[in-house]
Write an enzyme that holds these catalytic residues in place. Structure first.
Site, short mmCIF file in Angstrom:
data_model
loop_
_atom_site.label_atom_id
_atom_site.label_comp_id
_atom_site.label_asym_id
_atom_site.label_seq_id
_atom_site.Cartn_x
_atom_site.Cartn_y
_atom_site.Cartn_z
N TYR A 1 -13.74 0.71 -1.09
CA TYR A 1 -13.05 1.67 -1.96
C TYR A 1 -13.82 1.85 -3.26
CZ TYR A 1 -9.16 4.04 -4.28
OH TYR A 1 -8.38 4.95 -4.93
N LYS B 1 -15.43 5.52 -4.56
CA LYS B 1 -15.05 6.15 -5.83
C LYS B 1 -16.22 6.20 -6.81
CE LYS B 1 -10.76 7.30 -5.04
NZ LYS B 1 -10.37 8.73 -4.98
#
Lengths: 263, 464
Positions: free
Chosen positions: A168, A172
């Site tokens: 993750y 991002k």
């Protein structure tokens, strides 16, 4: 009010800015769509879940009494569909002033000793490559038109690579860098690119990822702050604002300490 | 085929829309654009000079044909005064071509930047509408391409239904490819102009009505700030062509250099900067002062001679004047009222605008006569054009006020003009056009454009 009806054309005294929100059916996407529609925009809501999307659109159109929300079902991972769908949406809403990429998934591996390539891949495919698939044609359009606004929803999680969720963090961080590059390309053409880094929000994503979290805010509050930042044509914001202090500290923790921390 | 995704604006800079712009250079390019539109599922609209105050030349999310490159004057006969040109040619190109030979376009707008295609589409009128009718009445013939791919030639005799619908059709039936026009003979490069003040609306309208039969052109300026007994006061300019022999040296006065508007004032100051100096006045107080000063200056009745271009193209006198209205731009509200009801309706409208604190900054009146075109804006009466500044804070109340204006105009048998009005709703438009005209138009639309390729934002607003 039938959902298939076209939105009313804009006039000088009833201007309607036109926006696309990708990932609009739940959470922050839904809250942002609602906010934009309240402010008089015509919004194309794009998401995977048709029933949720349709329900949200008809609710929004009922409250405003006219067609301002239009629903489009689309799976962000189907990259090749993006350019055609973009063109169709622009034709139906009569132009494009703002493009907001909210779509994102979060599958934590569930422990410091766990690895899950399939989940990591999904996160990069949706959060990063999905954004690139849409933002490339959008950026090209805005560059030619010499106007427009791109908003990408990143995350505070993209500022550092942490032990808890490498995939993750990577997706991002990649998105932040991609948005920064777009900003550097497009500012000279009069296009604004806004990177939003939300902290914890009370959404399905957070709930599924880690359950109840202190300091989490309602997505509506984040939507208000993002809308304000859009008006001011800011470059990067943390929402809520206190995360900018927290992250300033976290960004500056030296690696020899950071690698010993457990979050 | 090169398309560019671009943001386009209306003339008043108060509205924008994004579109894929294609610039056709030859007729085949228009066919290709229709093919492209069909393939991509997009709509098409033509754009000339983009001088409409509204959404007539905008097509949000669709294709816009920028016709400005098809701008040749292809034939000119100085013996008969017949001229043929491509639709992108402007009135400026036209008058500069024909005037030195002793001819003048029989109908011109207040700006010379408009294209002939745009003039036909909106079926424009000039300050001589009461005498010469609209632009369309001087068209001998035009050719056009329909979205079906068919090429048509129309004149008042051939394809008469299409002739009377495409002129005034705002590009919703087909794209003009050439137009043949009859010019009017001149005996001098000058006009004789009478300027006289009028003290109120009643006198204003009777001056227009009584002055019209004795003049070739008549136009009024209306002080939009004056109220009470002075409501509707202003100044009338009435102009006549010079007869043969009145001008001792017509060759000299008709020379282009004696017509062209000078780019400087006082010989030194560039007019292109002038709009910057108008900006501080673009508010209620500033324009009130301008209106009062203008009325004071107009109190002297006098007669003078003026070149054609200077008399007609007042809007070009200050280049980019529309930018002085600031970021929100401006809109124009023009209503056409029968001569019997004009006074009542405009008294109500002007009073309302003053009461709401949103006065128009500029008012212009003209005398009109009806015409035979399908989507006609003309009446046997008068028109009043009102300019309003648009700001973020006034757009909602102004919008509400204009809806009230629309009601007053409809109640008094009035009409609207879609080169100007930007807020008229579909219900209002169809109410004043009348059921029969709308039905006829829709039938023609189906015949010319069965797939609905030709659509502008204006079309979607009033017929969509």
């Amino acid at each position: 009010m039938p959902d298939t009806q076209k939105p009313l054309p804009a006039t000088p005294l009833n201007p309607r800015r036109r926006a696309i929100v990708l990932g609009a059916s739940v959470g922050l996407g839904a809250a942002l769509s609602k906010k934009l529609i309240q402010e008089g925009c015509v919004v194309a809501l794009v998401a995977r879940q048709k029933d949720k999307l349709d329900a949200l659109c008809s609710e929004l159109n009922q409250t405003t009494g006219e067609t301002r929300a239009l629903a489009y079902v689309h799976d962000v991972s189907k990259y090749q569909e993006a350019p055609t769908l973009l063109k169709n949406i622009v034709a139906e809403i009569g132009g494009l002033d703002a493009f907001i990429f909210v779509a994102g998934v979060n599958y934590p591996p569930g422990g410091m000793d766990k690895y899950n390539f399939e989940n990591d891949r999904k996160m990069v495919e949706i959060n990063l490559i999905g954004a690139m698939a849409w933002l490339s044609p959008v950026a090209e359009m805005f560059q030619n038109a010499k106007t427009g606004q791109i908003v990408g929803i990143g995350s505070v999680a993209g500022d550092r690579g942490r032990v808890g969720n490498p995939g993750y963090n990577t997706s991002k961080a990649g998105l932040h860098t991609y948005l920064e590059a777009l900003r550097n390309r497009l500012t000279r053409h009069g296009v604004n690119v806004l990177t939003v880094k939300p902290g914890f929000m009370k959404t399905e994503m957070l709930n599924a990822a880690q359950g109840g979290t202190p300091m989490a805010i309602e997505p509506e509050q984040a939507a208000n702050e993002i809308y304000k930042a859009m008006l001011k044509r800011k470059q990067t914001i943390y929402t809520p604002f206190f995360w900018s202090y927290i992250m300033m500290v976290i960004r500056h923790i030296p690696s020899f300490i950071f690698r010993k921390l457990s979050f | 085929m090169r398309t560019t995704f671009t943001q386009l604006e209306n003339f008043g800079h108060s509205l924008n829309a994004h579109a894929y712009v294609i610039q056709p250079r030859v007729v085949e390019d228009i066919h290709a654009a229709f093919e492209l539109a069909k393939k991509e599922g997009l709509t098409v609209t033509a754009r000339g000079a983009g001088r409409s105050y509204n959404d007539a030349a905008l097509n949000g999310g669709g294709i816009v044909l920028d016709m400005s490159a098809m701008n040749l004057i292809t034939a000119w006969n100085p013996a008969t005064g017949v001229v043929r040109a491509e639709p992108g040619a402007t009135l400026e190109m036209l008058w500069q071509k024909v005037e030195p030979d002793g001819w003048w376009p029989p109908v011109v707008s207040g700006t010379m930047k408009t294209t002939l295609g745009g003039c036909l589409s909106a079926n424009i009128h000039g300050k001589n509408n009461f005498k010469m009718g609209t632009f369309g009445e001087h068209v001998i013939e035009f050719t056009a391409i329909l979205p079906t791919g068919a090429q048509v030639t129309c004149s008042p005799k051939v394809n008469a239904d299409l002739f009377h619908a495409m002129i005034s059709g705002y590009g919703m039936l087909g794209i003009f490819t050439s137009v043949t026009l009859q010019m009017k003979r001149l005996h001098s490069g000058l006009l004789t102009v009478d300027a006289l003040p009028v003290q109120n609306l009643s006198r204003h309208l009777s001056a227009l009505q009584d002055g019209a039969p004795h003049n070739d052109y008549i136009v009024g300026w209306l002080d939009t700030f004056a109220g009470g007994r002075s409501l509707g006061r202003g100044q009338i300019h009435a102009a006549r062509y010079l007869h043969e022999g009145e001008d001792p040296n017509p060759r000299e006065t008709m020379k282009l250099k004696n017509q062209i508007l000078p780019p400087y004032i006082f010989g030194v100051f560039p007019k292109s900067l002038l709009y910057q100096f108008m900006k501080p006045f673009a508010n209620n107080l500033g324009w009130r002062m301008v209106n009062i000063a203008k009325y004071m200056a107009s109190l002297r009745t006098h007669t003078f001679r003026q070149a054609h271009a200077a008399f007609h193209f007042l809007l070009d006198y200050v280049p980019n004047w529309e930018l002085s209205y600031g970021r929100g731009g401006l809109i124009q509200y023009q209503s056409f009222l029968p001569k019997e009801t004009a006074e009542t309706a405009w008294t109500e409208i002007i009073k309302l605008s003053q009461k709401r604190g949103m006065p128009s900054y500029l008012g212009v009146t003209k005398r009109h006569r009806p015409d035979k075109f399908l989507l006609s804006h003309a009446v046997d009466g008068f028109s009043l054009a009102l300019d309003f500044k648009v700001t973020k804070s006034n757009s909602k109340p102004l919008s509400a006020m204009l809806q009230e204006f629309d009601k007053v105009v409809l109640e008094n048998g009035g009409r609207f003009y879609f080169a100007k009005n930007s807020e008229t709703t579909a219900e209002t438009a169809q109410a004043f056009y009348g059921e029969e005209a709308v039905k006829k138009f829709r039938k023609l639309k189906k015949r010319c454009d069965p797939n609905g390729l030709l659509e502008s934002d204006l079309y979607r607003r009033i017929f969509g």
